[in-house]
Design an enzyme around this catalytic site. Structure first.
Site, PDB file in Angstrom:
ATOM      1  N   SER A   7       1.100  -1.409  -0.063  1.00  0.00           N
ATOM      2  CA  SER A   7      -0.136  -0.215   0.067  1.00  0.00           C
ATOM      3  C   SER A   7       0.877   0.556   0.136  1.00  0.00           C
ATOM      4  CB  SER A   7      -0.946   0.270   1.087  1.00  0.00           C
ATOM      5  OG  SER A   7      -1.202   1.304   1.626  1.00  0.00           O
ATOM      6  N   HIS A  32      -0.500  -1.365  -4.319  1.00  0.00           N
ATOM      7  CA  HIS A  32      -1.834  -1.413  -3.424  1.00  0.00           C
ATOM      8  C   HIS A  32      -2.596  -0.041  -3.264  1.00  0.00           C
ATOM      9  CE1 HIS A  32      -6.345  -2.851  -0.553  1.00  0.00           C
ATOM     10  NE2 HIS A  32      -5.524  -0.813  -0.538  1.00  0.00           N
ATOM     11  N   ASP A  34      -5.364   2.752  -2.403  1.00  0.00           N
ATOM     12  CA  ASP A  34      -6.052   3.205  -1.629  1.00  0.00           C
ATOM     13  C   ASP A  34      -7.029   4.504  -2.013  1.00  0.00           C
ATOM     14  OD1 ASP A  34      -6.423   1.127   0.547  1.00  0.00           O
ATOM     15  OD2 ASP A  34      -4.327   2.012   0.699  1.00  0.00           O
ATOM     16  N   MET A  36      -9.822   7.269  -1.601  1.00  0.00           N
ATOM     17  CA  MET A  36     -10.647   8.127  -0.486  1.00  0.00           C
ATOM     18  C   MET A  36     -11.446   8.923  -0.727  1.00  0.00           C
ATOM     19  SD  MET A  36      -8.636   7.069   2.618  1.00  0.00           S
ATOM     20  CE  MET A  36      -7.157   5.581   2.570  1.00  0.00           C
ATOM     21  N   HIS A  65      -8.247  -0.137  -4.172  1.00  0.00           N
ATOM     22  CA  HIS A  65      -9.522   0.371  -3.578  1.00  0.00           C
ATOM     23  C   HIS A  65      -9.694   0.656  -3.315  1.00  0.00           C
ATOM     24  CE1 HIS A  65      -9.683  -0.604   1.668  1.00  0.00           C
ATOM     25  NE2 HIS A  65     -10.793  -1.258   0.667  1.00  0.00           N
ATOM     26  N   MET A  67     -12.985   3.343  -1.112  1.00  0.00           N
ATOM     27  CA  MET A  67     -12.961   3.586  -0.296  1.00  0.00           C
ATOM     28  C   MET A  67     -13.991   4.747  -0.641  1.00  0.00           C
ATOM     29  SD  MET A  67     -10.226   2.458   2.633  1.00  0.00           S
ATOM     30  CE  MET A  67      -9.506   2.293   1.077  1.00  0.00           C
ATOM     31  N   MET A 136     -10.593  -5.218   5.629  1.00  0.00           N
ATOM     32  CA  MET A 136     -10.456  -4.450   6.793  1.00  0.00           C
ATOM     33  C   MET A 136     -10.095  -5.050   8.208  1.00  0.00           C
ATOM     34  SD  MET A 136     -10.273  -2.708   4.306  1.00  0.00           S
ATOM     35  CE  MET A 136      -9.357  -1.205   5.569  1.00  0.00           C
ATOM     36  N   ASP A 174      -6.111  -6.250   5.373  1.00  0.00           N
ATOM     37  CA  ASP A 174      -5.839  -4.912   4.806  1.00  0.00           C
ATOM     38  C   ASP A 174      -5.832  -3.912   6.181  1.00  0.00           C
ATOM     39  OD1 ASP A 174      -4.941  -1.988   4.310  1.00  0.00           O
ATOM     40  OD2 ASP A 174      -7.125  -2.519   2.290  1.00  0.00           O
TER      41      ASP A 174
HETATM   42  C1  DX5 Z   1      -6.510   1.355   5.012  1.00  0.00           C
HETATM   43  C2  DX5 Z   1      -6.178   1.444   3.881  1.00  0.00           C
HETATM   44  C3  DX5 Z   1      -4.757   0.444   4.262  1.00  0.00           C
HETATM   45  C4  DX5 Z   1      -3.375   1.261   4.496  1.00  0.00           C
HETATM   46  C5  DX5 Z   1      -3.031  -0.014   4.504  1.00  0.00           C
HETATM   47  O1  DX5 Z   1      -8.129   2.026   4.904  1.00  0.00           O
HETATM   48  O2  DX5 Z   1      -7.266   0.455   3.393  1.00  0.00           O
HETATM   49  O3  DX5 Z   1      -4.063  -0.261   2.830  1.00  0.00           O
HETATM   50  O4  DX5 Z   1      -3.417   1.841   3.768  1.00  0.00           O
HETATM   51  O5  DX5 Z   1      -1.617   1.014   5.732  1.00  0.00           O
HETATM   52  P1  DX5 Z   1      -0.893   0.189   7.050  1.00  0.00           P
HETATM   53  O6  DX5 Z   1      -0.247  -1.398   6.450  1.00  0.00           O
HETATM   54  O7  DX5 Z   1       0.077   1.117   7.504  1.00  0.00           O
HETATM   55  O8  DX5 Z   1      -2.329  -0.521   7.659  1.00  0.00           O
HETATM   56 ZN    ZN Z   2      -6.515  -0.198   1.152  1.00  0.00          ZN
END
Ligand code: DX5
Ligand code: ZN
Length: 216
Positions: A7, A32, A34, A36, A65, A67, A136, A174
């Site tokens: 990520s 990966h 993210d 948001m 991913h 969100m 999650m 994750d």
């Molecule tokens: C959280 C994300 C994760 C996050 C994981 O909302 O979906 O992918 O970046 O990061 P770590 O490994 O730092 O928890």
């Molecule tokens: Zn993620």
């Protein structure tokens, strides 16, 4: 061998090319990313220009991913930006079956993600149609949070459901994954581990990815 999806949420975005090269040169399987929107989760991350920039230099698949609410509006855009895997949230998709179909029609692998409080039983009637289920193990929105211990049990319940249904979905976890919990998660049935801050905080990220991969 554990499969690691790195990520980039907590990487150094001023040095994005260098961070991508680091992942390329490691034994990690996927990037990966993210996404948001500040509505479904209380944070805004990055959008298409960053996904496109990563795609240009990435030598490995992009696991995106989402969100976000209204994911359906952006499925084609994410395909065009370079997503290979596209995961949406169960909690944000009222017509999840249609959303999954649309992702596959665009030629991507389809994933469905569950927040920590959402039971795996809600996937009974869709698990056979998805390529991956993302559990999650923190509340989505931020990197660097503490791992939620209930995830071990939840993974085992999901694994049992996948086996019972004769389904083929991969199990991805994750949030808060590190060298201390990865072996137990693998034992519980996790196929793909998303790891962010544990890698980017490390002195030698490439070596850390190797250690996470080899940890039994
Ligand atoms: C959280 C994300 C994760 C996050 C994981 O909302 O979906 O992918 O970046 O990061 P770590 O490994 O730092 O928890
Ligand atoms: Zn993620």
């Amino acid at each position: 061998m554990n499969k690691i999806a790195v990520s980039i949420l907590n990487c150094d975005f001023g040095e994005l090319s260098r961070e991508i090269e680091m992942v390329n040169s490691s034994v990690a399987e996927w990037f990966h990313l993210d996404i948001m929107d500040g509505v479904f989760v209380p944070n805004i991350s990055f959008g298409f220009p960053v996904v496109q920039a990563v795609k240009k230099k990435a030598a490995k698949p992009l696991d995106v991913h989402l969100m976000i609410t209204a994911a359906d509006r952006y499925i084609r855009d994410f395909k065009e930006a370079g997503a290979d895997w596209l995961t949406v949230h169960y909690e944000a998709c009222p017509h999840l079956h249609r959303t999954v179909q649309n992702i596959k029609q665009e030629g991507m692998k389809a994933g469905v993600s569950l927040n920590p409080h959402t039971p795996v039983s809600v996937l009974e009637d869709i698990v056979g149609d998805v390529d991956m289920v993302l559990l999650m193990s923190v509340n989505p929105g931020f990197g660097g949070q503490a791992f939620i211990e209930n995830t071990y049990d939840k993974t085992m319940r999901l694994k049992e459901m996948i086996t019972r249904k004769g389904a083929h979905a991969l199990i991805q976890v994750d949030g808060g994954v590190d060298i201390k919990n990865i072996a137990q998660l693998a034992e519980a049935g996790v196929d793909v581990f998303v790891v962010g801050s544990f890698i980017f905080r490390a002195e030698n990220p490439v070596q850390t990815i190797r250690e996470l991969t080899n940890k039994q």
